[in-house]
Write a protein that holds these residues in place. Structure first.
Motif, PDB file in Angstrom:
ATOM      1  N   HIS A   1       0.790  -1.230   0.000  1.00  0.00           N
ATOM      2  CA  HIS A   1       0.000   0.000   0.000  1.00  0.00           C
ATOM      3  C   HIS A   1       0.825   1.285   0.000  1.00  0.00           C
ATOM      4  O   HIS A   1       0.508   2.217  -0.763  1.00  0.00           O
ATOM      5  N   PRO A   2       1.868   1.416   0.820  1.00  0.00           N
ATOM      6  CA  PRO A   2       2.636   2.676   0.768  1.00  0.00           C
ATOM      7  C   PRO A   2       3.281   2.916  -0.593  1.00  0.00           C
ATOM      8  O   PRO A   2       3.351   4.062  -1.060  1.00  0.00           O
ATOM      9  N   ARG A   3       3.726   1.855  -1.240  1.00  0.00           N
ATOM     10  CA  ARG A   3       4.355   1.992  -2.553  1.00  0.00           C
ATOM     11  C   ARG A   3       3.329   2.377  -3.617  1.00  0.00           C
ATOM     12  O   ARG A   3       3.592   3.212  -4.474  1.00  0.00           O
ATOM     13  N   VAL A   4       2.170   1.754  -3.549  1.00  0.00           N
ATOM     14  CA  VAL A   4       1.104   2.102  -4.491  1.00  0.00           C
ATOM     15  C   VAL A   4       0.649   3.539  -4.258  1.00  0.00           C
ATOM     16  O   VAL A   4       0.423   4.295  -5.209  1.00  0.00           O
ATOM     17  N   GLY A   5       0.538   3.938  -2.985  1.00  0.00           N
ATOM     18  CA  GLY A   5       0.128   5.307  -2.676  1.00  0.00           C
ATOM     19  C   GLY A   5       1.101   6.334  -3.218  1.00  0.00           C
ATOM     20  O   GLY A   5       0.691   7.367  -3.775  1.00  0.00           O
TER      21      GLY A   5
END
Length: 205
Positions: free
Chosen positions: A88-92
């Motif tokens: 999730h942090p990378r996609v965000g």
């Protein structure tokens, strides 16, 4: 720029809505596609996945075996949260990068299957939910997608229900008819809701 979150339960027709919005001129960011990219071969995300779940989640080509990884985390909340903390942090970050590069007045649509489950509604100026009757969703999953009925029912049950999605929705598109009817409903939302709001943001209102 108008930043829109698009979501819907599996089999509801969210992908068709996203495709039509792209045809109309929206910049569509596919979170599933980004989730694959951030754990692709050679990425630090892939290294973290292997460290967390072991080499058994890799295919013969060294890339993530998505089916094996899904089996590993499905029904295991701790494992799912561990995977989400990697992805999730990378996609965000990648989503923000794409959105910030959009021209003024653009409608940017972030296609997020688990928007409700991940509590992401507050990130968007507008949330659009695609909804369909459970019987139609089940028929699409077992027909077009070829899922076994038990698997389709489990996938539906594992996601948020319609009430939870409606609770965060600014706009609900009901997909209970033909593809042509869905297209017409998307066109109305684009013309009457998304474009005027995007123009207002460009004008500073």
């Amino acid at each position: 720029m108008l930043f829109v979150g698009l979501t819907g339960g599996i089999g509801a027709g969210k992908t068709a809505v996203a495709a039509r919005l792209a045809e109309l001129g929206a910049v569509v960011i596919d979170s599933d596609k980004l989730a694959r990219e951030v754990i692709g071969p050679g990425t630090d995300g892939l290294a973290e996945v292997v460290a967390a779940f072991g080499p058994d989640v890799l295919g013969a080509d060294g890339a993530v075996d998505r089916a094996a990884l899904a089996r590993r985390v499905f029904g295991d909340d701790a494992a799912r949260r561990r995977l989400e903390a990697i992805i999730h942090p990378r996609v965000g970050a990648r989503t923000a990068e794409i959105a910030h590069g959009a021209a003024p007045g653009t409608v940017v649509v972030n296609d997020v299957p688990l928007l409700v489950e991940a509590n992401l509604a507050d990130r968007y100026e507008l949330v659009v939910v695609v909804e369909a009757p459970r019987e139609q969703r089940l028929a699409r999953l077992t027909g077009k997608r070829g899922m076994a009925e038990a698997e389709a029912l489990a996938r539906i049950a594992a996601q948020a229900d319609d009430a939870a999605r409606r609770a965060v929705a600014d706009i609900v598109i009901v997909n209970d008819g033909t593809p042509e009817q869905l297209r017409d409903r998307v066109d109305v939302v684009w013309r009457d809701e998304l474009v005027p709001r995007a123009r207002a943001t460009r004008g500073g209102r």
